[in-house]
Motif scaffolding. Structure first.
Motif, PDB file in Angstrom:
ATOM      1  N   PRO A  35       0.792  -1.237   0.000  1.00 41.67           N
ATOM      2  CA  PRO A  35       0.000   0.000   0.000  1.00 41.67           C
ATOM      3  C   PRO A  35       0.825   1.288   0.000  1.00 41.67           C
ATOM      4  N   SER A  36       0.993   1.841  -1.190  1.00 40.71           N
ATOM      5  CA  SER A  36       1.572   3.178  -1.343  1.00 40.71           C
ATOM      6  C   SER A  36       0.773   3.867  -2.442  1.00 40.71           C
ATOM      7  N   LEU A  37       0.731   5.182  -2.416  1.00 42.80           N
ATOM      8  CA  LEU A  37      -0.054   5.910  -3.426  1.00 42.80           C
ATOM      9  C   LEU A  37       0.393   5.551  -4.846  1.00 42.80           C
ATOM     10  N   GLU A  38       1.695   5.375  -5.028  1.00 42.85           N
ATOM     11  CA  GLU A  38       2.228   5.070  -6.356  1.00 42.85           C
ATOM     12  C   GLU A  38       1.750   3.705  -6.848  1.00 42.85           C
ATOM     13  N   ASN A  39       1.676   2.725  -5.942  1.00 38.90           N
ATOM     14  CA  ASN A  39       1.283   1.366  -6.340  1.00 38.90           C
ATOM     15  C   ASN A  39      -0.182   1.253  -6.751  1.00 38.90           C
ATOM     16  N   PHE A  40      -0.976   2.253  -6.395  1.00 35.39           N
ATOM     17  CA  PHE A  40      -2.385   2.207  -6.784  1.00 35.39           C
ATOM     18  C   PHE A  40      -2.549   2.342  -8.302  1.00 35.39           C
ATOM     19  N   GLU A  41      -1.572   2.924  -8.970  1.00 39.02           N
ATOM     20  CA  GLU A  41      -1.670   3.044 -10.428  1.00 39.02           C
ATOM     21  C   GLU A  41      -1.707   1.663 -11.082  1.00 39.02           C
ATOM     22  N   LYS A  42      -0.841   0.765 -10.617  1.00 38.98           N
ATOM     23  CA  LYS A  42      -0.833  -0.611 -11.150  1.00 38.98           C
ATOM     24  C   LYS A  42      -2.153  -1.313 -10.815  1.00 38.98           C
ATOM     25  N   GLN A  43      -2.635  -1.099  -9.596  1.00 39.99           N
ATOM     26  CA  GLN A  43      -3.869  -1.742  -9.166  1.00 39.99           C
ATOM     27  C   GLN A  43      -5.059  -1.258 -10.007  1.00 39.99           C
ATOM     28  N   LEU A  44      -5.082   0.034 -10.293  1.00 42.38           N
ATOM     29  CA  LEU A  44      -6.141   0.605 -11.134  1.00 42.38           C
ATOM     30  C   LEU A  44      -6.163  -0.063 -12.510  1.00 42.38           C
ATOM     31  N   GLN A  45      -4.990  -0.220 -13.096  1.00 37.38           N
ATOM     32  CA  GLN A  45      -4.911  -0.829 -14.431  1.00 37.38           C
ATOM     33  C   GLN A  45      -5.400  -2.270 -14.412  1.00 37.38           C
ATOM     34  N   GLU A  46      -5.000  -3.024 -13.390  1.00 41.46           N
ATOM     35  CA  GLU A  46      -5.400  -4.431 -13.296  1.00 41.46           C
ATOM     36  C   GLU A  46      -6.911  -4.566 -13.103  1.00 41.46           C
ATOM     37  N   LYS A  47      -7.471  -3.724 -12.243  1.00 41.77           N
ATOM     38  CA  LYS A  47      -8.911  -3.827 -11.968  1.00 41.77           C
ATOM     39  C   LYS A  47      -9.729  -3.374 -13.177  1.00 41.77           C
ATOM     40  N   GLN A  48      -9.273  -2.340 -13.842  1.00 44.86           N
ATOM     41  CA  GLN A  48      -9.990  -1.822 -15.018  1.00 44.86           C
ATOM     42  C   GLN A  48     -10.164  -2.926 -16.068  1.00 44.86           C
ATOM     43  N   LYS A  49      -9.133  -3.738 -16.260  1.00 47.95           N
ATOM     44  CA  LYS A  49      -9.184  -4.812 -17.255  1.00 47.95           C
ATOM     45  C   LYS A  49     -10.080  -5.976 -16.822  1.00 47.95           C
ATOM     46  N   ASN A  50     -10.319  -6.084 -15.533  1.00 41.90           N
ATOM     47  CA  ASN A  50     -10.975  -7.294 -15.011  1.00 41.90           C
ATOM     48  C   ASN A  50     -12.267  -7.012 -14.244  1.00 41.90           C
ATOM     49  N   TYR A  51     -13.002  -6.001 -14.673  1.00 41.72           N
ATOM     50  CA  TYR A  51     -14.283  -5.713 -14.028  1.00 41.72           C
ATOM     51  C   TYR A  51     -15.287  -5.349 -15.106  1.00 41.72           C
ATOM     52  N   SER A  52     -16.396  -6.051 -15.131  1.00 41.46           N
ATOM     53  CA  SER A  52     -17.318  -5.915 -16.263  1.00 41.46           C
ATOM     54  C   SER A  52     -18.329  -4.781 -16.085  1.00 41.46           C
ATOM     55  N   THR A  53     -18.741  -4.222 -17.196  1.00 42.94           N
ATOM     56  CA  THR A  53     -19.776  -3.179 -17.208  1.00 42.94           C
ATOM     57  C   THR A  53     -21.090  -3.743 -16.682  1.00 42.94           C
ATOM     58  N   ALA A 121      -8.096  10.463  -4.621  1.00 45.67           N
ATOM     59  CA  ALA A 121      -8.724  11.453  -5.507  1.00 45.67           C
ATOM     60  C   ALA A 121      -7.756  12.594  -5.831  1.00 45.67           C
ATOM     61  N   GLU A 122      -6.919  12.959  -4.859  1.00 45.47           N
ATOM     62  CA  GLU A 122      -5.912  14.005  -5.100  1.00 45.47           C
ATOM     63  C   GLU A 122      -4.817  13.499  -6.035  1.00 45.47           C
ATOM     64  N   LYS A 123      -4.414  12.248  -5.833  1.00 50.86           N
ATOM     65  CA  LYS A 123      -3.313  11.679  -6.631  1.00 50.86           C
ATOM     66  C   LYS A 123      -3.753  11.359  -8.057  1.00 50.86           C
ATOM     67  N   TYR A 124      -4.998  10.893  -8.207  1.00 49.31           N
ATOM     68  CA  TYR A 124      -5.509  10.476  -9.517  1.00 49.31           C
ATOM     69  C   TYR A 124      -6.807  11.234  -9.821  1.00 49.31           C
ATOM     70  N   PRO A 125      -6.705  12.517 -10.173  1.00 47.10           N
ATOM     71  CA  PRO A 125      -7.896  13.361 -10.314  1.00 47.10           C
ATOM     72  C   PRO A 125      -8.830  12.973 -11.464  1.00 47.10           C
ATOM     73  N   ASP A 126      -8.371  12.130 -12.387  1.00 45.95           N
ATOM     74  CA  ASP A 126      -9.244  11.704 -13.496  1.00 45.95           C
ATOM     75  C   ASP A 126     -10.091  10.483 -13.136  1.00 45.95           C
ATOM     76  N   LYS A 127      -9.970  10.015 -11.884  1.00 49.10           N
ATOM     77  CA  LYS A 127     -10.741   8.847 -11.424  1.00 49.10           C
ATOM     78  C   LYS A 127     -11.626   9.252 -10.241  1.00 49.10           C
ATOM     79  N   ASN A 128     -12.669   8.442 -10.012  1.00 50.88           N
ATOM     80  CA  ASN A 128     -13.518   8.613  -8.827  1.00 50.88           C
ATOM     81  C   ASN A 128     -13.230   7.462  -7.862  1.00 50.88           C
ATOM     82  N   PHE A 129     -13.256   7.773  -6.568  1.00 46.14           N
ATOM     83  CA  PHE A 129     -12.985   6.748  -5.545  1.00 46.14           C
ATOM     84  C   PHE A 129     -14.089   6.783  -4.492  1.00 46.14           C
ATOM     85  N   VAL A 130     -14.709   5.633  -4.296  1.00 48.10           N
ATOM     86  CA  VAL A 130     -15.887   5.547  -3.425  1.00 48.10           C
ATOM     87  C   VAL A 130     -15.563   4.699  -2.196  1.00 48.10           C
TER      88      VAL A 130
END
Length: 531
Positions: A35-53, A121-130
């Protein structure tokens, strides 16, 4: 108004957690990203590819249904709507449906989750986090959740319980309210506490509804989204994994392999998988599913299925299949666009057993973040600490060690006999040399005498310490009393006290201050001076 110490210095956290926080190599194979702010970028990419509409749409519809009879904040409403968008992700914590939130750390879990979404949200302003609070509505251990402590008194709900706790009727909680109200003072904050207890537990029919109301009342304005996983539509999304579990028993095989690896590294294991990690769930019933030869049985019932019958049951009634502690994390990660799970040390310990299982199921393994932990110190307690000339870190010691340390510090005579022991050992060195020169059989007798005399000095040292403790009793009693207040039952405050103790004194400022002080990525134990 806050200090921090390392988790290791508290003596309350396991080797597994200390090593995880230190990113020890021996544990790195058991998680994906630290868990570091930088590592969330990799996590975002992995989840984006593996979560269905499709799953995203089902999730939003289910949440709207779950919230349909509630007044909610604009922030929560916006967050639910945002989940329909492809660039929205979640951070999740989970907790049992403890009466009136149970231990104080319930607040820390939620606040850690809220604060992390804001940092992302501050680190990745083009994404929403809930921020998501996953209610453990399907648990069935009522004895774990039917009480909370107020000023070290147990406030308990006594009731017969079967099946999932979320479905329990709130009947009988009026009497608990009366018992609790008698312990509160007449302040405005106390009146608010009574009112939210009353609204939650006497104006809602089930424990699920009551808990959702309460969590929303405390955190809704920050946009918290509260999810009940005991939902037919969401379980329908998960049903392919349920079928796989019943037929292949993949979780048992993979988690067992990982468990053996963890044990070989010297770590204690949190949970042991069953051959089938699912319960069968109906009204007043939540029992394990067991396979014997070609039939599936529901434990301690007459219910049984062939494989085909069971597969039809899943298709028609997915809500009747309830994941246990091994399967629930997979269920969560299948139905949520989740990046991170925030939990306590025990929770992270069992998550670390699951990575290989997730890989086989082709579901991204989330980032695991230890929730914030804190010691809350009131102004009055802070004055006592200063008057006693204490360091707060001393209060984390075992009580006997604390008394000994304090006695040594304030005693006017030296209780430590180390110098005398060293002098004695030097004298015996001469005797050993003499024995070697004259009669080697004499060495054993010299060693026995040395041990006897060292033990004698140790015994005198203990007696002197005991005598000094008696002499300094008044100051030591004040010290022990203070530690007992801050560490009830010699445990962390957050595991014993309920938020209402502090809310009665500090009101809404309590949550505001905690939210301001707690930094989930700091990964240190917080000491917070309430103001």
């Amino acid at each position: 108004m806050a200090d921090c110490i390392s988790y290791e210095e508290t003596f309350y956290f396991s080797k597994l957690i200390i090593d995880y926080l230190a990113e020890k190599k021996s544990l790195q194979q058991f998680y994906q990203h630290f868990p570091s702010l930088e590592n969330f970028e990799k996590q975002l990419q992995e989840k984006q590819k593996n979560y269905s509409t499709k799953t995203r749409k089902v999730l939003v519809k289910s949440l709207q249904q779950q919230y349909k009879n509630m007044l909610i904040s604009a922030s929560t409403e916006e967050n639910i709507q945002a989940l329909a968008q492809e660039n929205t992700f979640t951070v999740t914590t989970g907790h049992q449906l403890n009466l009136f939130t149970g231990p104080l750390y319930f607040l820390y879990k939620i606040i850690s989750t809220l604060n992390l979404t804001e940092s992302l949200a501050e680190k990745y302003p083009d994404k929403n986090f809930v921020p998501i609070y996953w209610m453990a509505t399907e648990d069935h251990d009522f004895e774990e959740i039917n009480f909370f402590n107020f000023n070290e008194e147990k406030i308990q709900w006594k009731k017969e319980s079967k099946g999932a706790v979320g479905e329990l009727s709130t009947e009988g909680l009026q009497e608990v309210l009366e018992q609790f109200s008698s312990k509160l003072n007449s302040s405005e904050n106390a009146e608010y506490i009574k009112s939210i207890f009353k609204k939650a537990y006497t104006e809602h029919a089930t424990l699920t509804e009551a808990t959702r109301f309460l969590a929303n009342e405390l955190f809704g304005k920050y946009g918290l989204v509260i999810l009940d996983g005991n939902d037919k539509a969401l379980k329908k999304e998960f049903s392919p994994f349920v079928k796989n579990e019943l037929i292949k028993q993949t979780s048992f095989k993979k988690v067992t392999e990982t468990t053996e690896k963890l044990e070989s590294e010297g770590f204690k294991i949190q949970v042991n998988p069953r051959e089938i990690n699912l319960f069968y769930l109906k009204e007043n019933l939540r029992e394990r599913i067991i396979k014997e030869e070609d039939l599936y049985f529901v434990h301690e019932t007459e219910i049984r299925f062939t494989e085909n019958e069971l597969l039809k049951e899943i298709e028609n009634y997915p809500e009747r299949f309830s994941p246990n502690v091994i399967m629930r994390p997979l269920y969560q990660e299948v139905i949520l666009p989740n990046l991170c799970y925030i939990g306590g040390g025990g929770e992270l310990a069992y998550w670390l057993q699951l990575k290989e299982f997730f890989e086989v199921e082709k579901i991204p393994f989330p980032i695991l973040l230890l929730r914030n932990s804190a010691l809350l110190i009131t102004e009055k307690q802070d004055k006592k600490i200063k008057n006693l000339n204490l360091r707060v870190t001393d209060l984390f010691l075992n009580q006997s060690d604390l008394e000994t340390k304090r006695t040594n510090e304030i005693s006017k005579i030296d209780i430590d006999f180390s110098v005398q022991k060293k002098h004695l050992q030097q004298q015996f060195e001469d005797l050993y040399a003499l024995a070697e020169k004259t009669d080697k059989s004499f060495v054993g007798a010299v060693a026995a005498q040395e041990k006897k005399q060292i033990n004698g000095l140790s015994h005198l040292e203990k007696r002197l310490l005991k005598a000094q403790k008696r002499k300094l009793k008044d100051e030591l009693d004040r010290l022990v009393n203070l530690q007992d207040q801050l560490f009830p039952k010699q445990n962390l405050q957050e595991r014993q006290a309920n938020f209402s103790e502090f809310y009665q004194a500090y009101g809404k400022g309590l949550i505001q201050q905690l939210k301001q002080e707690l930094n989930p990525l700091q990964q240190e134990f917080s000491i917070i001076y309430l103001s």
